[in-house]
Motif scaffolding. Structure first.
Motif, PDB file in Angstrom:
ATOM      1  N   LEU A 117      58.304  43.308  48.222  1.00 50.30           N
ATOM      2  CA  LEU A 117      57.212  43.777  48.845  1.00 50.30           C
ATOM      3  C   LEU A 117      57.113  43.190  50.518  1.00 50.30           C
ATOM      4  O   LEU A 117      56.759  43.811  51.352  1.00 50.30           O
ATOM      5  N   LYS A 118      57.743  42.128  50.419  1.00 49.99           N
ATOM      6  CA  LYS A 118      57.682  41.248  51.804  1.00 49.99           C
ATOM      7  C   LYS A 118      58.755  41.892  52.939  1.00 49.99           C
ATOM      8  O   LYS A 118      58.929  41.538  53.873  1.00 49.99           O
ATOM      9  N   GLY A 119      59.616  42.590  51.992  1.00 54.70           N
ATOM     10  CA  GLY A 119      60.745  43.369  52.910  1.00 54.70           C
ATOM     11  C   GLY A 119      60.524  44.916  53.104  1.00 54.70           C
ATOM     12  O   GLY A 119      59.247  45.308  53.064  1.00 54.70           O
ATOM     13  N   LYS A 120      61.715  45.516  53.184  1.00 54.52           N
ATOM     14  CA  LYS A 120      61.447  47.151  53.383  1.00 54.52           C
ATOM     15  C   LYS A 120      61.786  47.879  51.961  1.00 54.52           C
ATOM     16  O   LYS A 120      61.376  49.058  52.328  1.00 54.52           O
ATOM     17  N   ASP A 121      62.321  47.322  51.258  1.00 55.26           N
ATOM     18  CA  ASP A 121      62.908  48.083  50.038  1.00 55.26           C
ATOM     19  C   ASP A 121      61.634  48.161  48.925  1.00 55.26           C
ATOM     20  O   ASP A 121      61.734  47.535  47.701  1.00 55.26           O
ATOM     21  N   ASN A 122      60.834  48.991  49.480  1.00 59.24           N
ATOM     22  CA  ASN A 122      59.574  49.176  48.415  1.00 59.24           C
ATOM     23  C   ASN A 122      58.946  50.450  48.878  1.00 59.24           C
ATOM     24  O   ASN A 122      59.436  51.045  49.864  1.00 59.24           O
ATOM     25  N   PRO A 123      58.064  50.992  48.172  1.00 62.19           N
ATOM     26  CA  PRO A 123      57.541  52.430  48.445  1.00 62.19           C
ATOM     27  C   PRO A 123      56.967  52.760  49.807  1.00 62.19           C
ATOM     28  O   PRO A 123      57.362  53.950  50.153  1.00 62.19           O
ATOM     29  N   SER A 124      56.660  51.728  50.488  1.00 60.19           N
ATOM     30  CA  SER A 124      56.142  52.122  51.853  1.00 60.19           C
ATOM     31  C   SER A 124      56.998  52.091  52.694  1.00 60.19           C
ATOM     32  O   SER A 124      57.013  52.481  53.965  1.00 60.19           O
ATOM     33  N   GLY A 125      58.355  51.314  52.621  1.00 59.56           N
ATOM     34  CA  GLY A 125      59.520  51.291  53.480  1.00 59.56           C
ATOM     35  C   GLY A 125      59.013  50.234  54.620  1.00 59.56           C
ATOM     36  O   GLY A 125      59.922  49.847  55.277  1.00 59.56           O
ATOM     37  N   GLU A 126      57.928  49.701  54.463  1.00 61.83           N
ATOM     38  CA  GLU A 126      57.584  48.430  55.157  1.00 61.83           C
ATOM     39  C   GLU A 126      57.288  47.086  54.500  1.00 61.83           C
ATOM     40  O   GLU A 126      56.582  47.200  53.370  1.00 61.83           O
ATOM     41  N   PRO A 127      57.238  46.221  55.295  1.00 59.56           N
ATOM     42  CA  PRO A 127      56.653  44.655  54.648  1.00 59.56           C
ATOM     43  C   PRO A 127      55.267  44.732  54.284  1.00 59.56           C
ATOM     44  O   PRO A 127      54.406  45.498  55.291  1.00 59.56           O
ATOM     45  N   HIS A 128      54.755  44.523  53.359  1.00 56.77           N
ATOM     46  CA  HIS A 128      53.253  44.787  52.820  1.00 56.77           C
ATOM     47  C   HIS A 128      52.535  43.688  53.623  1.00 56.77           C
ATOM     48  O   HIS A 128      53.014  42.452  53.681  1.00 56.77           O
ATOM     49  N   SER A 129      51.076  43.692  53.688  1.00 56.56           N
ATOM     50  CA  SER A 129      50.409  42.561  54.107  1.00 56.56           C
ATOM     51  C   SER A 129      49.571  42.001  52.761  1.00 56.56           C
ATOM     52  O   SER A 129      49.342  42.736  51.891  1.00 56.56           O
ATOM     53  N   LEU A 130      49.391  41.047  52.884  1.00 56.24           N
ATOM     54  CA  LEU A 130      48.845  40.148  51.781  1.00 56.24           C
ATOM     55  C   LEU A 130      47.124  40.028  51.910  1.00 56.24           C
ATOM     56  O   LEU A 130      46.858  39.545  52.939  1.00 56.24           O
ATOM     57  N   ARG A 131      46.296  40.480  50.928  1.00 54.81           N
ATOM     58  CA  ARG A 131      44.994  40.426  50.892  1.00 54.81           C
ATOM     59  C   ARG A 131      44.643  39.870  49.588  1.00 54.81           C
ATOM     60  O   ARG A 131      44.863  40.548  48.654  1.00 54.81           O
ATOM     61  N   TYR A 132      43.877  38.877  49.661  1.00 49.17           N
ATOM     62  CA  TYR A 132      43.507  38.265  48.122  1.00 49.17           C
ATOM     63  C   TYR A 132      42.406  37.469  48.367  1.00 49.17           C
ATOM     64  O   TYR A 132      42.000  36.480  48.841  1.00 49.17           O
ATOM     65  N   ILE A 133      41.241  38.091  47.680  1.00 48.33           N
ATOM     66  CA  ILE A 133      39.802  37.533  47.709  1.00 48.33           C
ATOM     67  C   ILE A 133      39.244  36.617  46.774  1.00 48.33           C
ATOM     68  O   ILE A 133      38.660  35.598  46.713  1.00 48.33           O
ATOM     69  N   GLY A 134      40.158  36.827  45.329  1.00 46.43           N
ATOM     70  CA  GLY A 134      39.821  36.086  44.417  1.00 46.43           C
ATOM     71  C   GLY A 134      38.588  36.446  43.581  1.00 46.43           C
ATOM     72  O   GLY A 134      38.393  35.643  42.564  1.00 46.43           O
ATOM     73  N   SER A 135      38.052  37.729  43.943  1.00 45.60           N
ATOM     74  CA  SER A 135      36.959  38.427  42.912  1.00 45.60           C
ATOM     75  C   SER A 135      37.746  39.754  42.619  1.00 45.60           C
ATOM     76  O   SER A 135      38.155  40.373  43.502  1.00 45.60           O
ATOM     77  N   LEU A 136      37.990  39.681  41.121  1.00 49.43           N
ATOM     78  CA  LEU A 136      38.707  41.015  40.631  1.00 49.43           C
ATOM     79  C   LEU A 136      37.958  42.324  41.447  1.00 49.43           C
ATOM     80  O   LEU A 136      38.633  43.173  41.952  1.00 49.43           O
ATOM     81  N   VAL A 137      36.750  42.346  41.444  1.00 55.18           N
ATOM     82  CA  VAL A 137      36.037  43.505  41.690  1.00 55.18           C
ATOM     83  C   VAL A 137      36.182  43.839  43.380  1.00 55.18           C
ATOM     84  O   VAL A 137      36.477  44.924  43.631  1.00 55.18           O
ATOM     85  N   ALA A 138      36.038  42.661  44.117  1.00 53.22           N
ATOM     86  CA  ALA A 138      36.389  42.869  45.412  1.00 53.22           C
ATOM     87  C   ALA A 138      37.664  43.473  45.875  1.00 53.22           C
ATOM     88  O   ALA A 138      38.017  44.259  46.632  1.00 53.22           O
ATOM     89  N   ASP A 139      38.821  42.738  45.131  1.00 45.93           N
ATOM     90  CA  ASP A 139      40.103  42.987  45.402  1.00 45.93           C
ATOM     91  C   ASP A 139      40.293  44.445  44.770  1.00 45.93           C
ATOM     92  O   ASP A 139      41.032  45.412  45.501  1.00 45.93           O
ATOM     93  N   ILE A 140      39.980  44.992  43.861  1.00 42.96           N
ATOM     94  CA  ILE A 140      39.981  46.328  43.255  1.00 42.96           C
ATOM     95  C   ILE A 140      39.359  47.348  44.366  1.00 42.96           C
ATOM     96  O   ILE A 140      39.726  48.459  44.369  1.00 42.96           O
ATOM     97  N   HIS A 141      38.085  47.074  44.672  1.00 41.54           N
ATOM     98  CA  HIS A 141      37.338  47.970  45.564  1.00 41.54           C
ATOM     99  C   HIS A 141      37.930  48.216  46.829  1.00 41.54           C
ATOM    100  O   HIS A 141      38.085  49.403  47.196  1.00 41.54           O
ATOM    101  N   ARG A 142      38.605  47.136  47.264  1.00 44.16           N
ATOM    102  CA  ARG A 142      39.218  47.391  48.543  1.00 44.16           C
ATOM    103  C   ARG A 142      40.727  48.362  48.269  1.00 44.16           C
ATOM    104  O   ARG A 142      40.958  49.169  49.211  1.00 44.16           O
ATOM    105  N   THR A 143      41.276  48.195  47.279  1.00 47.61           N
ATOM    106  CA  THR A 143      42.530  48.845  46.807  1.00 47.61           C
ATOM    107  C   THR A 143      42.223  50.228  46.392  1.00 47.61           C
ATOM    108  O   THR A 143      43.059  51.198  46.789  1.00 47.61           O
ATOM    109  N   LEU A 144      40.959  50.567  45.880  1.00 50.18           N
ATOM    110  CA  LEU A 144      40.650  52.000  45.673  1.00 50.18           C
ATOM    111  C   LEU A 144      40.562  52.573  46.762  1.00 50.18           C
ATOM    112  O   LEU A 144      40.684  53.837  46.840  1.00 50.18           O
ATOM    113  N   PHE A 145      40.224  51.861  47.969  1.00 48.49           N
ATOM    114  CA  PHE A 145      39.878  52.669  49.235  1.00 48.49           C
ATOM    115  C   PHE A 145      41.292  52.488  50.105  1.00 48.49           C
ATOM    116  O   PHE A 145      41.377  53.682  50.700  1.00 48.49           O
ATOM    117  N   LYS A 146      41.710  51.469  50.296  1.00 49.50           N
ATOM    118  CA  LYS A 146      42.820  51.270  51.224  1.00 49.50           C
ATOM    119  C   LYS A 146      44.266  51.505  50.424  1.00 49.50           C
ATOM    120  O   LYS A 146      45.278  51.810  51.101  1.00 49.50           O
TER     121      LYS A 146
END
Ligand code: AHG
Ligand code: MN
Ligand code: MN
Length: 343
Positions: A231-260
């Motif tokens: 995920l930190k390289g380019k050999d992944n579905p988006s072809g680009e290194p991913h950004s890391l976001r971790y809030i530590g509340s499942l609800v908040a991390d899932i809510h962001r993932t649902l939209f982004k």
């Protein structure tokens, strides 16, 4: 009444019920009780810094975690709101080791439904004003007789009638599905109503964000470590290194993932030998969130199988979780199918 932006959640629930002529209204009544409890907990959360409601109780729950006062408050509010009139016969809550029976003193006919509940998700974030939430799931009872049993909760996630969460964040939102799309309602405190703000939320097929607690990486399997490295390289579905976001509340991390889009994971790790299957709980965290993810066009696995197809064996059972955009979850699962044991 047609579905329109800004309609109240209760109006939306009533409109949805009209799609089912045989509906008795009991299921709708359960949803309106959840809405009521959400308003009450939201009011407390939003004043937490002012009220004597923060901090720990000094107790530990069945999970071995320090119980926060807001955990207890939320647990009480949701159980009280959903125990009356016994539409819900039995509840499994994160904060209660055993089942909660709601129809003991009732003269009514036994309730036809069962509820799984994480009353306050993200407890470690309560005192630092970071988004927290409540997660819930409704099942139809399978047991006969006046009292619900654990069999009513120990059903695969595919049997869930409804699943949802409330996120107490910069605004309070209720997001839920009955399997016919995922819909978001934003609380307008000035009128005390949840108003339809996001109708039929669709999760992007892939995203550029991964969300995992990298502090656990020394305890991950080699498959998980290879996946995060990709995920930190380019050999992944988006072809680009991913950004890391971790809030530590499942609800908040899932809510962001649902939209982004992107992927959230809580992998298996060897950090907690007493938690051999990861940290998150199947009945009231992974399974409801998996129903929401799939209803929005996403996916959720334990690395090898759909979360919704897992046959639960115990109320507080834990599972590894990979959830989010379809392509990203498939990519994550491809590193875990062989089920290599943790280091
Ligand atoms: P809860 O507060 O209901 O116990 O849930 C906390 C969970 C979940 O919200 C979050 O994704 C995860 O714990 C974070 O765990 P780490 O702090 O170990 O990363
Ligand atoms: Mn939780
Ligand atoms: Mn919790």
């Amino acid at each position: 009444m047609p579905i329109r932006h800004g309609m109240t959640c209760n109006q939306f629930i009533a409109e949805e019920q009209r799609q089912f002529p045989a509906a008795t209204g009991e299921f709708s009544e359960i949803l309106t009780r959840i809405v009521l409890a959400a308003k009450i907990v939201s009011r407390e959360v939003n004043q937490a810094g002012l009220l004597d409601i923060l901090g720990a109780t000094g107790d530990t729950n069945v999970q071995g975690e320090d119980v926060q006062r807001l955990d207890v408050y939320a647990n009480t509010q949701f159980i009280d709101a959903l125990s009356r009139d016994c539409y819900i016969s039995v509840i499994a809550s994160e904060e209660n080791e055993d089942l909660i029976h709601t129809d003991e003193s009732s003269q009514h006919r036994p309730g036809k439904y069962a509820l799984a509940l994480d009353p306050l998700d993200g407890s470690s974030n309560i005192d630092v004003n970071v988004s927290i939430g409540t997660i819930w799931s409704v099942q139809k009872r399978v047991s006969e007789g006046p009292r619900g049993t654990s069999a009513d909760l120990l059903q695969p996630g595919t049997e869930q009638l409804a699943a949802g969460y409330i996120i107490y964040g910069s605004s309070t939102m209720l997001v839920y599905t009955v399997g016919r799309g995922v819909h978001g309602f934003t609380l307008d405190p000035s009128v005390g109503e949840f108003l339809l703000s996001h109708h039929d939320i669709r999760m992007p097929a892939r995203g550029g964000i991964y969300s995992v607690n990298e502090g656990n990486s020394p305890y991950w399997t080699s498959g998980t470590q290879e996946w995060v490295k990709a995920l930190k390289g380019k050999d992944n579905p988006s072809g680009e290194p991913h950004s890391l976001r971790y809030i530590g509340s499942l609800v908040a991390d899932i809510h962001r993932t649902l939209f982004k889009g992107g992927v959230f994971a809580y992998p298996l790790d060897s950090k907690n030998p007493e938690k051999p299957r990861g940290k998150l709980r199947l009945l009231y965290e992974a399974s409801p969130m998996a129903m929401i993810a799939e209803s929005a066009g996403g996916a959720a696995t334990d690395g090898r199988q759909r979360i919704l197809e897992i046959q639960p064996e115990s109320l507080h059972q834990r599972v590894p979780l990979y959830i989010g955009s379809r392509d990203d979850v498939e990519f994550a699962s491809s590193f875990h199918r062989e089920g290599v044991e943790v280091r």
